[in-house]
Design a protein around this motif. Structure first.
Motif, mmCIF file in Angstrom:
data_model
loop_
_atom_site.group_PDB
_atom_site.id
_atom_site.type_symbol
_atom_site.label_atom_id
_atom_site.label_comp_id
_atom_site.label_asym_id
_atom_site.label_seq_id
_atom_site.Cartn_x
_atom_site.Cartn_y
_atom_site.Cartn_z
ATOM 1 N N SER A 154 0.830 -1.206 0.000
ATOM 2 C CA SER A 154 0.000 0.000 0.000
ATOM 3 C C SER A 154 0.860 1.249 0.000
ATOM 4 N N ALA A 186 -8.313 0.091 -2.971
ATOM 5 C CA ALA A 186 -8.344 0.516 -1.569
ATOM 6 C C ALA A 186 -9.732 1.002 -1.166
ATOM 7 N N MET A 187 -10.426 1.709 -2.068
ATOM 8 C CA MET A 187 -11.793 2.153 -1.743
ATOM 9 C C MET A 187 -12.700 0.955 -1.508
ATOM 10 N N VAL A 243 -11.731 -0.624 1.930
ATOM 11 C CA VAL A 243 -12.249 0.103 3.094
ATOM 12 C C VAL A 243 -13.719 -0.228 3.312
ATOM 13 N N VAL A 244 -14.507 -0.154 2.245
ATOM 14 C CA VAL A 244 -15.939 -0.465 2.372
ATOM 15 C C VAL A 244 -16.130 -1.914 2.812
ATOM 16 N N ASN A 291 -9.951 10.518 -3.343
ATOM 17 C CA ASN A 291 -10.635 9.486 -2.558
ATOM 18 C C ASN A 291 -9.801 8.215 -2.496
ATOM 19 N N GLY A 292 -9.165 7.871 -3.603
ATOM 20 C CA GLY A 292 -8.306 6.692 -3.627
ATOM 21 C C GLY A 292 -7.110 6.851 -2.701
ATOM 22 N N ALA A 313 -8.317 6.450 0.781
ATOM 23 C CA ALA A 313 -8.643 5.052 1.055
ATOM 24 C C ALA A 313 -7.390 4.214 1.252
ATOM 25 N N GLY A 359 -6.479 4.888 4.648
ATOM 26 C CA GLY A 359 -7.490 4.348 5.548
ATOM 27 C C GLY A 359 -7.368 2.846 5.741
ATOM 28 N N ILE A 360 -7.230 2.092 4.646
ATOM 29 C CA ILE A 360 -7.149 0.635 4.782
ATOM 30 C C ILE A 360 -5.831 0.241 5.443
#
Length: 202
Positions: free
Chosen positions: A12, A78-79, A82-83, A176-177, A180, A183-184
């Motif tokens: 990542s 990654a988006m 996360v979801v 956003n990517g 994410a 975030g992940i």
């Protein structure tokens, strides 16, 4: 488990540092990376490891587009990650998988056929969207930019929009990517440390 966590963290982090491009090209097919889509506040052009060389205003266009596509692809994955993490952590499961835990604990509970289905699905998606290449082209060759996988028939009104609107939406997807990916990575670190409940208390 430590090896998997380390590999995921390195993978990542590598999303933010595209493959080394060597010396910047001064050919006619050069792009000014400091003015490219994705150079946004608050960081502006951010290349602390000089991935694009000493002169980011003259980067080889093909290499830059490849790096941008890789970033876009990592961001999209990654988006979804996360979801997926949040949904499974909240207890949502497919029928038959009610007892599978969330996070890293799920890796030991997933059967061989599920792994085979996941790998097969990924392979089919890669073949349908670029044929396992890193140039971000769809299989019809009608893409507007690297990572445009409409394949000549999925539009949702994109072609009717102005160029400024399209550029804004592409910039939003990049940001956003990027968020994410961070975030992940954060959720995986806290999951591995065993304190994911401190940031996801439900």
């Amino acid at each position: 488990m430590k090896l998997i966590a380390s590999a995921l963290l390195i993978g990542s982090a590598a999303a933010f540092a595209p493959a080394q491009t060597g010396k910047a090209s001064t050919s006619l097919k050069a792009v000014d990376a400091t003015k490219a889509l994705g150079v946004q506040t608050p960081l502006g052009f951010y290349d602390p490891f000089r991935v694009f060389g000493d002169d980011p205003t003259a980067v080889d266009e093909e290499k830059f587009e490849s790096a941008r596509y890789i970033e876009l692809k990592h961001g999209r994955v990654a988006m979804l990650a996360v979801v997926g993490y949040l949904v499974t952590y909240a207890g949502v499961r497919f029928p038959g998988a009610e007892n599978v835990p969330s996070g890293f604990a799920a890796l030991n509970e997933i059967g061989g056929m599920v792994w085979a289905q996941m790998i097969g699905t990924q392979f089919v998606m890669e073949m349908a969207n670029g044929g396992l290449s890193l140039d971000g082209k769809d299989f019809t060759g009608t893409q507007e930019f690297a990572g445009d996988f409409r394949n000549g028939f999925i539009d949702f009104g994109w072609d009717k929009q102005s160029d400024a609107w399209k550029e804004k939406k592409r910039a939003v997807e990049l940001n956003n990517g990027r968020a994410a990916m961070m975030g992940i990575t954060g959720m995986m670190v806290h999951d591995y440390m065993g304190n994911i409940g401190d940031i996801l208390p439900w």
